[in-house]
Design a protein around this motif. Structure first.
Motif, PDB file in Angstrom:
ATOM      1  N   ASP A  12       2.409  31.888 -17.776  1.00 45.12           N
ATOM      2  CA  ASP A  12       1.294  32.538 -18.500  1.00 45.12           C
ATOM      3  C   ASP A  12       0.840  32.499 -19.835  1.00 45.12           C
ATOM      4  N   ILE A  13      -0.719  32.368 -18.553  1.00 47.49           N
ATOM      5  CA  ILE A  13      -1.898  31.739 -18.726  1.00 47.49           C
ATOM      6  C   ILE A  13      -3.090  32.547 -19.425  1.00 47.49           C
ATOM      7  N   GLN A  14      -4.312  33.033 -20.121  1.00 45.82           N
ATOM      8  CA  GLN A  14      -5.318  33.973 -20.020  1.00 45.82           C
ATOM      9  C   GLN A  14      -6.044  33.298 -19.585  1.00 45.82           C
ATOM     10  N   ILE A  15      -6.141  32.042 -20.727  1.00 43.20           N
ATOM     11  CA  ILE A  15      -7.318  31.549 -19.753  1.00 43.20           C
ATOM     12  C   ILE A  15      -7.172  30.060 -19.251  1.00 43.20           C
ATOM     13  N   SER A  16      -7.803  30.129 -18.547  1.00 39.55           N
ATOM     14  CA  SER A  16      -7.555  29.265 -16.524  1.00 39.55           C
ATOM     15  C   SER A  16      -8.930  27.949 -16.827  1.00 39.55           C
ATOM     16  N   SER A  17      -8.132  27.213 -17.767  1.00 39.16           N
ATOM     17  CA  SER A  17      -8.987  25.919 -17.538  1.00 39.16           C
ATOM     18  C   SER A  17     -10.326  25.545 -16.472  1.00 39.16           C
ATOM     19  N   ASN A  18      -9.358  25.028 -15.876  1.00 37.78           N
ATOM     20  CA  ASN A  18     -10.296  25.352 -14.478  1.00 37.78           C
ATOM     21  C   ASN A  18     -11.159  25.264 -13.579  1.00 37.78           C
ATOM     22  N   PHE A  19     -10.788  27.259 -14.140  1.00 41.66           N
ATOM     23  CA  PHE A  19     -11.783  27.720 -13.690  1.00 41.66           C
ATOM     24  C   PHE A  19     -13.422  27.157 -13.904  1.00 41.66           C
ATOM     25  N   GLU A  20     -13.683  26.778 -15.037  1.00 38.82           N
ATOM     26  CA  GLU A  20     -15.195  26.122 -15.182  1.00 38.82           C
ATOM     27  C   GLU A  20     -15.634  25.412 -14.406  1.00 38.82           C
ATOM     28  N   ARG A  21     -14.669  24.465 -13.603  1.00 45.54           N
ATOM     29  CA  ARG A  21     -15.055  24.081 -12.618  1.00 45.54           C
ATOM     30  C   ARG A  21     -15.385  24.487 -11.224  1.00 45.54           C
ATOM     31  N   LEU A  22     -15.245  25.852 -11.377  1.00 50.45           N
ATOM     32  CA  LEU A  22     -15.117  26.431 -10.097  1.00 50.45           C
ATOM     33  C   LEU A  22     -16.711  27.207 -10.492  1.00 50.45           C
ATOM     34  N   LEU A  23     -16.843  27.492 -11.613  1.00 45.07           N
ATOM     35  CA  LEU A  23     -18.324  27.919 -12.100  1.00 45.07           C
ATOM     36  C   LEU A  23     -19.354  27.395 -12.000  1.00 45.07           C
ATOM     37  N   PHE A  24     -19.259  26.242 -12.478  1.00 41.02           N
ATOM     38  CA  PHE A  24     -19.526  25.289 -12.347  1.00 41.02           C
ATOM     39  C   PHE A  24     -20.789  24.773 -11.168  1.00 41.02           C
ATOM     40  N   ASP A  25     -19.824  25.294  -9.734  1.00 36.74           N
ATOM     41  CA  ASP A  25     -20.750  25.000  -8.628  1.00 36.74           C
ATOM     42  C   ASP A  25     -21.237  26.391  -8.220  1.00 36.74           C
ATOM     43  N   HIS A  26     -21.112  27.395  -8.439  1.00 40.74           N
ATOM     44  CA  HIS A  26     -21.869  28.969  -8.333  1.00 40.74           C
ATOM     45  C   HIS A  26     -22.766  29.265  -9.688  1.00 40.74           C
ATOM     46  N   TYR A  27     -22.737  28.508 -10.758  1.00 44.11           N
ATOM     47  CA  TYR A  27     -23.510  28.134 -11.409  1.00 44.11           C
ATOM     48  C   TYR A  27     -24.519  27.311 -10.796  1.00 44.11           C
ATOM     49  N   ASP A  28     -25.029  26.789  -9.190  1.00 44.21           N
ATOM     50  CA  ASP A  28     -25.536  25.641  -8.806  1.00 44.21           C
ATOM     51  C   ASP A  28     -25.699  24.353  -9.744  1.00 44.21           C
TER      52      ASP A  28
END
Ligand SMILES: *Cc1c(COP(=O)(O)O)cnc(C)c1O
Length: 468
Positions: free
Chosen positions: A309-325
């Motif tokens: 029951d969460i809206q902000i998935s903190s670890n998604f930031e780690r995936l974003l980091f790779d997708h922002y090179d």
């Protein structure tokens, strides 16, 4: 091995400091500067290793020489002694090309034991080596708290304070925390919601005098070492079923995105994973994102799978980091937009690249219950609501006939007996080690939602412990 922040504005750290730091000083999360690589031949050579032997092979490169291999080996062995299945993470076939990996054989019956049993020991080891002590403070909606307490109890270098929302965790979850009577364990029932508990912890960390005076540390899933230890069971399950010579799709019931991100890390390290199926409950921000390319916040609703029951998935930031090179400034900017507008897009190209690797499925409470029943009727496997969401999501994903799907079962059914009984009419029994959980005496302090009182309470407990 160096670790860098996903917002590129904090010092690079070595493993030991990343372990103790948790969040980076710029608000980002630490990730390894590069992914260790395992060739197909190396992966083939890992066949036949025990879970613990494989764990050492997979994790050693992340330590960057910080801990001698023999010491690390001993810690890993010790971490999994309390697990009640010799395979540690046993796999079971439930369909033609569909398997489940049972990640609930640790002392507190959720997959969080797999990383946290090791993380508690790593903390103790590093702190003792440095002649330091730490105060771990954490908020929990149920599973993290008990797993953290279980791994830190009776460790000399650690005092642990776990704050849960009073009356808002299940009886099993609460008792798994409050019946641990070790002197260094402090349970606090806060008069408030889980968000209040989390804010309280954030405010304690935000008070730098308090933080420095008591050497505060965190063990929530932003801690890199937790992700590291979760990579192991992806390798273990895939190698058991034929990696690197077969391809895999993992279905993962997801909240904070830590578990599925560990799978993504395994893929970057050379494991033959085609895709991840991200299962959500009615809090489906990730499903909506993968479907539309827009990440849009909605209010959190309580469901049968409270750990998601969460809206902000903190670890998604780690995936974003790779997708922002790995451009941390750009990540920080995108996340600021999300914070300010509760909605953000990351660009068509990035979204498509993520869609190639991730598929999101939303599973409602009703679908979860009928899924628990159908899976039980068809296979004899009794699943908890979180695990059922993984399986149901996985079943919906189309794959080539020779690709193997593995759904991660993240909690034991006895941890969520009410939902399981409603779905199937069967009351799931607690495993032997917890059979007398409801006869044990509880120990917990109740506190109002007040920062000053919380600070005083923690200081007073720490004084008492020093004097003892
Ligand atoms: C914590 C938890 C999850 C969610 O895992 P994340 O790593 O936060 O995505 C799923 N199921 C159970 C039982 C959990 O305890």
């Amino acid at each position: 091995m160096k670790y860098i922040s996903t917002r590129s504005d904090a010092p690079d750290l070595e493993f030991e400091d990343v372990l103790l730091a948790g969040l980076a000083r710029d608000g980002g999360l630490y990730v390894p500067e590069s992914w260790p690589q395992f060739s197909e031949n190396q992966i083939r050579s890992f066949r036949g290793l025990s879970y613990q032997e494989l764990a050492v092979k997979i994790m050693m490169p992340f330590l960057g020489g910080a801990i001698p291999e023999t010491d690390f080996q001993a810690m890993v062995e010790d971490s999994y002694t309390q697990f009640d299945d010799p395979a540690i993470a046993p796999i079971k076939q439930i369909g033609t090309n569909m398997w489940i990996a049972e990640l609930f054989h640790g002392p507190t019956l959720a997959f969080k034991d797999y990383p946290l049993q090791l993380v508690g020991r790593l903390f103790d080891y590093v702190l003792k080596k440095r002649g330091e002590r730490a105060t771990i403070v954490g908020a929990t909606s149920g599973d993290t708290g008990s797993a953290a307490i279980e791994s830190c109890r009776d460790r000399d270098a650690i005092e642990i304070f776990i704050i849960h929302p009073k009356g808002r965790v299940s009886d099993v979850q609460r008792r798994q925390m409050t019946t641990v009577h070790s002197g260094n364990v402090h349970n606090i029932a806060l008069d408030g919601t889980f968000d209040d508990c989390q804010d309280m912890v954030k405010n304690l960390f935000g008070d730098s005098d308090f933080r420095d005076a008591h050497n505060l540390s965190a063990v929530n899933s932003i801690n890199w070492a937790r992700i590291m230890a979760q990579i192991v069971y992806y390798f273990w399950t895939a190698i058991s079923l034929g990696a690197p010579d077969r391809k895999f799709v993992y279905a993962v019931p997801t909240g904070n995105f830590g578990n599925v991100y560990a799978g993504y890390a395994a893929k970057q390290m050379g494991l033959s994973i085609e895709k991840f199926v991200v299962g959500s409950n009615e809090n489906d921000i990730l499903t909506r994102f993968f479907d539309t390319g827009r990440m849009k916040m909605a209010p959190v609703v309580p469901t049968l799978s409270p750990s998601m029951d969460i809206q902000i998935s903190s670890n998604f930031e780690r995936l974003l980091f790779d997708h922002y090179d790995r451009d941390g400034k750009a990540v920080a900017k995108a996340l600021e937009e999300f914070r300010n507008h509760k909605s953000v897009e990351f660009g068509q190209g990035r979204w498509q690249a993520m869609q190639e690797q991730f598929e999101g499925y939303r599973v409602s409470n009703e679908e979860t219950k009928s899924g628990i029943k159908n899976i039980y009727d068809a296979t004899g496997e009794l699943l908890d609501p979180h695990s059922a969401i993984g399986v149901i999501a996985g079943q919906q994903c189309d794959v080539a006939p020779d690709t193997i799907k593995i759904a991660l079962a993240t909690a034991h059914p006895a941890k969520f007996p009410t939902a399981v009984e409603e779905a199937t009419g069967i009351h799931p029994e607690l495993p032997a080690a917890l059979a007398n959980l409801f006869e044990r005496e509880e120990r917990v302090d109740e506190m109002p939602n007040d920062l000053d009182q919380m600070r005083r309470f923690i200081e007073q407990k720490l004084e008492e412990r020093k004097a003892a």
